[in-house]
Design an enzyme around this catalytic site. Sequence first.
Site, PDB file in Angstrom:
ATOM      1  N   THR A   1      -2.817   2.735  -7.085  1.00  0.00           N
ATOM      2  CA  THR A   1      -3.646   1.560  -6.910  1.00  0.00           C
ATOM      3  C   THR A   1      -3.137   0.633  -5.933  1.00  0.00           C
ATOM      4  O   THR A   1      -3.939  -0.221  -5.323  1.00  0.00           O
ATOM      5  CB  THR A   1      -3.512   0.453  -8.319  1.00  0.00           C
TER       6      THR A   1
ATOM      7  N   ASP B   1      13.451   2.096   1.192  1.00  0.00           N
ATOM      8  CA  ASP B   1      14.333   3.386   1.075  1.00  0.00           C
ATOM      9  C   ASP B   1      15.056   3.369   2.518  1.00  0.00           C
ATOM     10  O   ASP B   1      16.022   3.978   2.159  1.00  0.00           O
ATOM     11  CB  ASP B   1      13.110   4.518   0.945  1.00  0.00           C
TER      12      ASP B   1
ATOM     13  N   ARG C   1       5.057  -1.730  -5.551  1.00  0.00           N
ATOM     14  CA  ARG C   1       3.846  -1.463  -5.497  1.00  0.00           C
ATOM     15  C   ARG C   1       3.381  -0.006  -6.124  1.00  0.00           C
ATOM     16  O   ARG C   1       4.084   1.009  -6.060  1.00  0.00           O
ATOM     17  CB  ARG C   1       3.276  -0.911  -3.974  1.00  0.00           C
TER      18      ARG C   1
END
Length: 208
Positions: free
Chosen positions: A107, A202, A103
Amino acid sequence: MTNLTIIDHPLIKRDVAILRDATASNHTFRTTLRRISSIMAFTVTHDLRVRKTRVRTPLEETTGYVLADDIVIVPVLRAGLGLIDGFLDVLPEARVGHVGLYRNERTLEPVDYYSKFPQGLAKSLVILLDPMLATGGSASAAITFLKRRGARRIRFAALVAAPVGVKRVAANHPDVPMYAAVLDRKLNDRGYILPGLGDAGDRLFGTE
Ligand code: PRP
Ligand code: URA
């Protein structure tokens, strides 16, 4: 919600709580993701077709069954990688494709950087895997990729879904059934699911 099945099971509820816990180690996060995905795989595959075959026990011959569908599992990189082993544990005959998307932090729209699929998507049952369904941009884009490559029968398995993402995927791809372990409240102003479990990629790979 439209097209969405929440897989309601005590073991799934327990594992979602372990995954949500901010103090869980990367190792705990990874092993829990693998376990919960293999539990979810039972519901995602509950209506697969089987074909009769013959099997010889040590005593006599009897009827056996093999899966009639060719199955292709497609994790969305990176976090979807955390779900493939759990699915492959119960679907060892499946082939695996990959879609790479991240992503854009400003935006929140998906940026694609990789895709590789096995041959014959058109006649396969494709199970798309991504633990997080937030804005729905990544899942929608991944499903569009799969359809462009010929996939006709697609299911999407997420872990944590947000209402806005479910609505977006259902609007863009009404033919795609969605499964999730839990439907959360909403997104925060950075597009993270609340209460959620943070950044799944992550936490899976220790890149926090
Ligand atoms: C996460 C997640 C989904 C996406 C969901 O990936 O694994 O792919 O965000 O968000 P969306 O529904 O708003 O599109 P991320 O972009 O963090 O990439 P990563 O897995 O490589 O860290
Ligand atoms: N991607 C994640 O990994 N977590 C979220 O909460 C939203 C998108």
